[in-house]
Design a protein around this motif. Structure first.
Motif, short mmCIF file in Angstrom:
data_model
loop_
_atom_site.label_atom_id
_atom_site.label_comp_id
_atom_site.label_asym_id
_atom_site.label_seq_id
_atom_site.Cartn_x
_atom_site.Cartn_y
_atom_site.Cartn_z
N MET A 1 -23.23 80.64 12.33
CA MET A 1 -22.70 80.68 13.60
C MET A 1 -23.49 81.26 14.85
O MET A 1 -23.88 82.60 14.47
N GLY A 2 -23.78 80.85 15.91
CA GLY A 2 -24.57 81.52 16.87
C GLY A 2 -23.59 82.30 17.62
O GLY A 2 -22.39 82.20 17.47
N PRO A 3 -24.15 83.23 18.45
CA PRO A 3 -23.43 84.06 19.45
C PRO A 3 -22.34 83.40 20.26
O PRO A 3 -21.43 83.93 20.55
N LYS A 4 -22.88 82.05 20.85
CA LYS A 4 -21.85 81.56 21.74
C LYS A 4 -20.68 80.92 20.97
O LYS A 4 -19.79 81.02 21.60
N VAL A 6 -19.38 82.41 18.40
CA VAL A 6 -18.49 83.61 18.01
C VAL A 6 -17.83 83.85 18.86
O VAL A 6 -16.64 84.17 18.79
N LEU A 7 -18.51 84.06 20.49
CA LEU A 7 -17.54 84.30 21.48
C LEU A 7 -16.64 83.40 21.81
O LEU A 7 -15.43 83.56 22.36
N PHE A 8 -16.78 81.91 21.69
CA PHE A 8 -15.90 80.94 21.82
C PHE A 8 -14.67 80.99 20.83
O PHE A 8 -13.47 80.99 21.42
N VAL A 9 -14.65 81.28 19.75
CA VAL A 9 -13.91 81.56 18.48
C VAL A 9 -12.94 82.68 18.99
O VAL A 9 -11.61 82.69 18.97
N PHE A 10 -13.68 83.87 19.39
CA PHE A 10 -12.95 85.33 19.96
C PHE A 10 -12.10 84.95 20.97
O PHE A 10 -10.85 85.30 21.06
N ILE A 11 -12.54 84.13 22.07
CA ILE A 11 -11.89 83.86 23.35
C ILE A 11 -10.54 82.95 22.87
O ILE A 11 -9.34 83.14 23.26
N ALA A 12 -10.95 81.99 22.00
CA ALA A 12 -9.84 81.12 21.64
C ALA A 12 -8.57 81.90 20.91
O ALA A 12 -7.48 81.54 21.06
N ILE A 13 -8.91 82.80 20.12
CA ILE A 13 -8.06 83.49 19.44
C ILE A 13 -7.24 84.40 20.37
O ILE A 13 -5.93 84.54 20.12
N ILE A 14 -7.80 85.17 21.35
CA ILE A 14 -7.11 85.90 22.38
C ILE A 14 -6.19 84.98 23.11
O ILE A 14 -5.03 85.26 23.30
N PHE A 15 -6.86 83.80 23.49
CA PHE A 15 -5.80 82.96 24.19
C PHE A 15 -4.50 82.46 23.34
O PHE A 15 -3.51 82.59 23.84
N ALA A 16 -4.75 82.14 22.19
CA ALA A 16 -3.64 81.92 21.23
C ALA A 16 -2.40 83.05 21.14
O ALA A 16 -1.49 82.81 21.20
N ILE A 17 -3.18 84.21 21.21
CA ILE A 17 -2.23 85.58 20.96
C ILE A 17 -1.53 85.66 22.31
O ILE A 17 -0.26 85.62 22.21
N VAL A 18 -2.01 85.46 23.31
CA VAL A 18 -1.27 85.70 24.64
C VAL A 18 -0.43 84.42 24.84
O VAL A 18 0.70 84.74 25.19
#
Length: 105
Positions: A1-4, A6-18
């Motif tokens: 997995m590339g850095p983009k 990983v960043l997308f997955v991280f933002i998606a997880i934060i969005f889901a939590i919020v």
């Protein structure tokens, strides 16, 4: 997995939590983090003719009634341990017990 990715997955997880916090959080207003200690939660308020007010507190009748009765007394109303949840002008109404306060001014 590339850095983009990983960043997308991280933002998606934060969005889901919020999203879950806003939708399923305990507060009526997600921007209010602390409730007033003496505030009694109100499910609905209905106004009728001749200054009649009906306050529906909760349908969870397993709760202690003291704070709801006290709030109703302060409103100068009559506490009902098994009132209905419907608007005063409703044509149909589900029959479910709710703590309510009926105030005639």
């Amino acid at each position: 997995m590339g850095p983009k990715q990983v960043l997308f997955v991280f933002i998606a997880i934060i969005f889901a939590i919020v999203y879950v916090w806003f939708v399923f959080g305990e507060s009526e207003n997600p921007f209010v983090f602390f409730k007033e200690p003496d505030r009694v939660p109100v499910m609905a308020k209905y106004r009728g003719k001749l200054s009649y007010l009906k306050v529906v507190y909760t349908t969870n009748t397993n709760q202690a009634t003291a704070r709801f009765e006290n709030d109703c007394r302060l409103r100068k109303g009559r506490f009902n341990m098994c009132g209905n949840t419907c608007d005063l002008n409703a044509q149909t109404c589900t029959q479910v017990c709710a703590f309510t306060c009926e105030v005639i001014k």
